[in-house]
Design a protein around this motif. Structure first.
Motif, PDB file in Angstrom:
ATOM      1  N   GLU A  81      16.070  11.957  -9.557  1.00  0.00           N
ATOM      2  CA  GLU A  81      17.214  11.981 -10.453  1.00  0.00           C
ATOM      3  C   GLU A  81      18.285  13.485  -9.400  1.00  0.00           C
ATOM      4  OE1 GLU A  81      14.492  12.110 -12.001  1.00  0.00           O
ATOM      5  OE2 GLU A  81      15.041   9.507 -13.290  1.00  0.00           O
ATOM      6  N   PHE A  82      18.964  13.788  -9.699  1.00  0.00           N
ATOM      7  CA  PHE A  82      19.650  15.056  -9.072  1.00  0.00           C
ATOM      8  C   PHE A  82      21.396  15.274  -9.343  1.00  0.00           C
ATOM      9  CE2 PHE A  82      21.299  11.886  -6.050  1.00  0.00           C
ATOM     10  CZ  PHE A  82      22.961  12.247  -5.768  1.00  0.00           C
ATOM     11  N   CYS A  83      21.579  16.101 -10.067  1.00  0.00           N
ATOM     12  CA  CYS A  83      23.161  16.340 -10.384  1.00  0.00           C
ATOM     13  C   CYS A  83      24.010  16.631  -9.736  1.00  0.00           C
ATOM     14  CB  CYS A  83      22.418  17.274 -11.861  1.00  0.00           C
ATOM     15  SG  CYS A  83      21.916  17.252 -12.930  1.00  0.00           S
ATOM     16  N   LEU A  84      25.166  16.678 -10.227  1.00  0.00           N
ATOM     17  CA  LEU A  84      26.175  16.555  -9.660  1.00  0.00           C
ATOM     18  C   LEU A  84      27.443  17.789 -10.444  1.00  0.00           C
ATOM     19  CD1 LEU A  84      28.025  13.635  -7.654  1.00  0.00           C
ATOM     20  CD2 LEU A  84      26.503  15.261  -6.637  1.00  0.00           C
ATOM     21  N   ASP A  85      27.325  19.223  -9.730  1.00  0.00           N
ATOM     22  CA  ASP A  85      27.312  20.165 -10.968  1.00  0.00           C
ATOM     23  C   ASP A  85      28.557  21.183 -10.602  1.00  0.00           C
ATOM     24  OD1 ASP A  85      27.655  22.574 -12.686  1.00  0.00           O
ATOM     25  OD2 ASP A  85      25.958  23.244 -11.845  1.00  0.00           O
ATOM     26  N   ARG A 136      37.993  19.780 -12.583  1.00  0.00           N
ATOM     27  CA  ARG A 136      36.329  19.868 -12.303  1.00  0.00           C
ATOM     28  C   ARG A 136      35.483  18.251 -12.216  1.00  0.00           C
ATOM     29  NH1 ARG A 136      31.820  22.438 -11.834  1.00  0.00           N
ATOM     30  NH2 ARG A 136      30.134  21.926 -13.130  1.00  0.00           N
ATOM     31  N   MET A 137      35.560  17.358 -12.863  1.00  0.00           N
ATOM     32  CA  MET A 137      35.192  16.121 -13.022  1.00  0.00           C
ATOM     33  C   MET A 137      35.998  15.251 -12.143  1.00  0.00           C
ATOM     34  SD  MET A 137      33.599  16.706 -15.220  1.00  0.00           S
ATOM     35  CE  MET A 137      32.288  15.257 -15.343  1.00  0.00           C
ATOM     36  N   ALA A 138      37.164  15.472 -11.787  1.00  0.00           N
ATOM     37  CA  ALA A 138      37.737  14.787 -10.739  1.00  0.00           C
ATOM     38  C   ALA A 138      37.554  15.203  -9.526  1.00  0.00           C
ATOM     39  CB  ALA A 138      39.179  14.710 -10.242  1.00  0.00           C
ATOM     40  N   ALA A 139      36.830  15.737  -8.164  1.00  0.00           N
ATOM     41  CA  ALA A 139      35.809  16.519  -7.948  1.00  0.00           C
ATOM     42  C   ALA A 139      34.609  15.607  -7.718  1.00  0.00           C
ATOM     43  CB  ALA A 139      35.679  17.892  -7.735  1.00  0.00           C
ATOM     44  N   LEU A 140      33.508  15.851  -8.468  1.00  0.00           N
ATOM     45  CA  LEU A 140      32.560  14.747  -8.957  1.00  0.00           C
ATOM     46  C   LEU A 140      32.904  13.611  -8.402  1.00  0.00           C
ATOM     47  CD1 LEU A 140      31.283  17.398 -11.550  1.00  0.00           C
ATOM     48  CD2 LEU A 140      31.243  18.358  -9.727  1.00  0.00           C
TER      49      LEU A 140
END
Length: 145
Positions: free
Chosen positions: A141-145, A99-103
């Motif tokens: 601001e925005f989040c990559l989730d 997941r973190m790699a994709a983000l």
């Protein structure tokens, strides 16, 4: 009654912000109405002065599934944290390092288009899957989730 959702964003440079979010979301900058081939041509024909031609812009989903994003020029700049923000679901169904790699991949792509990386929140199972907090070119601001 059926309602459509539009998200409106105050901006210093509506055209540039619409272009950024179109790229971020796989949207397109909204085309001018027929018979015009460009917004400048349409605005000229409508008598809009050159200095007002970037007062608004929009990004739309080419598949007509997601909401229209409308950007409007305002005189004041951003002064505080957003009360509402967009989450870009860049890793649905993924967990842990995958997941973190994709983000991270998506964060790097968006930085290349003018975003700023603000904070990485690492996973804390079971409640926090991990995300990356970003800002668009005007600091929203925005989040990559």
């Amino acid at each position: 009654m059926s309602l459509e959702v539009q998200v409106t964003v105050d901006a210093e440079d509506p055209g540039a912000l619409a272009a950024f979010w179109a790229t971020a979301l796989g949207y397109v900058v909204q085309a001018p109405p027929p018979p015009f081939s460009s917004w400048d041509e349409a605005l000229e024909a409508w008598g809009v002065p050159a200095g007002r031609r970037n007062d608004a812009s929009a990004a739309v989903d080419p598949d007509d599934r997601g909401p229209r994003l409308f950007f409007q020029r305002v005189p004041e700049g951003k002064t505080a944290k957003n009360r509402v923000h967009l989450d870009l679901r860049a890793a649905p169904g993924l967990t842990g390092e995958e997941r973190m790699a994709a983000l991270e991949t998506e964060a790097a792509r968006l930085v290349g288009h003018g975003a700023t990386r603000l904070l990485r929140v690492d996973p804390e199972p079971p409640l926090i899957g991990g995300n990356i907090v970003m800002a668009d070119p005007e600091g929203n601001e925005f989040c990559l989730d």
